[in-house]
Design a protein around this motif. Structure first.
Motif, PDB file in Angstrom:
ATOM      1  N   ARG A  39       0.863  -1.364  -0.328  1.00 44.53           N
ATOM      2  CA  ARG A  39       0.022  -0.109   0.183  1.00 44.53           C
ATOM      3  C   ARG A  39       0.518   0.982   0.134  1.00 44.53           C
ATOM      4  O   ARG A  39       0.679   2.372  -0.797  1.00 44.53           O
ATOM      5  N   LEU A  83      13.735  -2.645   6.653  1.00 46.73           N
ATOM      6  CA  LEU A  83      14.242  -1.957   6.727  1.00 46.73           C
ATOM      7  C   LEU A  83      14.908  -0.882   6.437  1.00 46.73           C
ATOM      8  O   LEU A  83      16.319  -0.753   5.688  1.00 46.73           O
ATOM      9  N   GLU A 162       2.510   3.530  11.324  1.00 50.21           N
ATOM     10  CA  GLU A 162       1.473   2.842  12.227  1.00 50.21           C
ATOM     11  C   GLU A 162       0.237   2.784  11.661  1.00 50.21           C
ATOM     12  O   GLU A 162       0.311   2.756  10.530  1.00 50.21           O
ATOM     13  N   ASN A 183       0.592   7.315   2.828  1.00 50.38           N
ATOM     14  CA  ASN A 183      -0.481   7.825   2.285  1.00 50.38           C
ATOM     15  C   ASN A 183      -1.105   8.969   3.155  1.00 50.38           C
ATOM     16  O   ASN A 183      -1.550   8.794   4.717  1.00 50.38           O
ATOM     17  N   THR A 188      -3.971   7.367  10.399  1.00 54.68           N
ATOM     18  CA  THR A 188      -2.588   7.992  11.064  1.00 54.68           C
ATOM     19  C   THR A 188      -2.059   9.051  10.485  1.00 54.68           C
ATOM     20  O   THR A 188      -2.076  10.205  10.733  1.00 54.68           O
ATOM     21  N   VAL A 200       9.748   5.499   4.300  1.00 54.94           N
ATOM     22  CA  VAL A 200      10.683   5.644   5.645  1.00 54.94           C
ATOM     23  C   VAL A 200      12.259   5.438   5.002  1.00 54.94           C
ATOM     24  O   VAL A 200      13.135   5.786   5.761  1.00 54.94           O
TER      25      VAL A 200
END
Ligand code: ATP
Length: 260
Positions: A39, A83, A162, A183, A188, A200
């Motif tokens: 996503r 990651l 999160e 997103n 969140t 990230v």
């Protein structure tokens, strides 16, 4: 890990996918984490797979909040451990934050494996393993289990990747929540005090760089960065940049030329 040819047009993205798949095989990335990453990748395509200027504004506000905090905590889940483990440890060092493992699909085995990785990257202490004895009210997932020394007491919590429920629950406890989420429409993103709409993978190194620079600012300067920050404006800017980008792209669609 699968061998990815270096000249593959999506080399970087595939390498990070492989890291997550390996994390899943090693038993610390949840299978649902693979879907969550997908996503995120979709939104990364929409923003052009680069850090947008409004995200830099959010990162500066985030670093200001972390440097001003009395008890900052960085929350770590399986995806972020796969990651950017080195960056988590380095950022925690730079802003003097505690590191706490906090998992939606918690098992002690996964939590311990994540802590082990963070220790391998030089973390001095990882909370949320044997000490996740406190609970966040109104939260029903396993993420409610937190360390009394860490998230329970924290005034500022950085939560890369999160879910909306926990962001809201942490806000209700009066904490300043910083989220990294590709997103801009997610719960969140809308519930956090500061939302960094970026991958990230790009955001963590950039935040380390900013922390190094901003450490020399005094409290008033940091406070003024924070006071002038408006999360809703930043989210609106990001959405507008996506609209502009897609409008431009739609008026000039370039199909790939493939010669047999
Ligand atoms: P919410 O509960 O906040 O509405 P959700 O149900 O979409 O969100 P999850 O499925 O729990 O949330 O988590 C996935 C979120 O993490 C997505 O919003 C996705 O954009 C984001 N995400 C996934 N991978 C990355 C990444 N590498 N960098 C930044 N954000 C990411």
């Amino acid at each position: 890990m699968h061998e990815i040819p270096k000249n593959h047009p999506r080399y970087k993205s595939l390498i990070f996918r492989e890291k997550l798949v390996q994390g899943f095989r090693d038993g610390y990335v949840a299978i649902q984490g693979l879907i969550a990453h997908g996503r995120g990748e979709c939104f990364d395509y929409l923003i052009g797979e680069k850090t947008l200027e409004p995200a830099i504004k959010s990162m500066k506000a985030a670093i200001a909040a972390l440097l001003l905090a009395e008890k900052p905590v960085i929350s770590v889940n399986g995806n972020i451990a796969a990651l950017t483990p080195a960056e988590i440890v380095e950022l925690a060092d730079e802003v003097n934050a505690a590191i706490e493992v906090n998992l939606f699909y918690r098992t002690e085995d996964r939590a311990e494996k994540i802590a082990k990785i963070l220790y391998e990257y030089g973390a001095k202490e990882v909370l949320g393993i044997k000490d996740a004895t406190a609970t966040i009210p109104e939260l029903h997932s396993e993420r409610r289990r937190v360390s009394p020394k860490g998230i329970l007491k924290a005034d500022v919590v950085l939560v890369p990747l999160e879910d909306g429920d926990r962001t809201e629950a942490l806000r209700k406890l009066g904490k300043t929540v910083i989220a990294i989420d590709l997103n801009p429409l997610s719960r969140t993103a809308r519930a956090a005090n500061i939302t960094i709409v970026d991958n990230v993978i790009r955001a963590m190194p950039k935040m380390i760089e900013l922390a190094k620079e901003m450490k020399s600012l005094n409290k008033n300067e940091l406070q003024s960065i924070l006071n002038n920050y408006r999360n809703e404006e930043v989210l609106a800017e990001i959405i507008n940049q996506i609209i502009l980008r897609l409008t431009k792209l739609s008026s000039n669609v370039k199909t790939l030329v493939i010669n047999p």
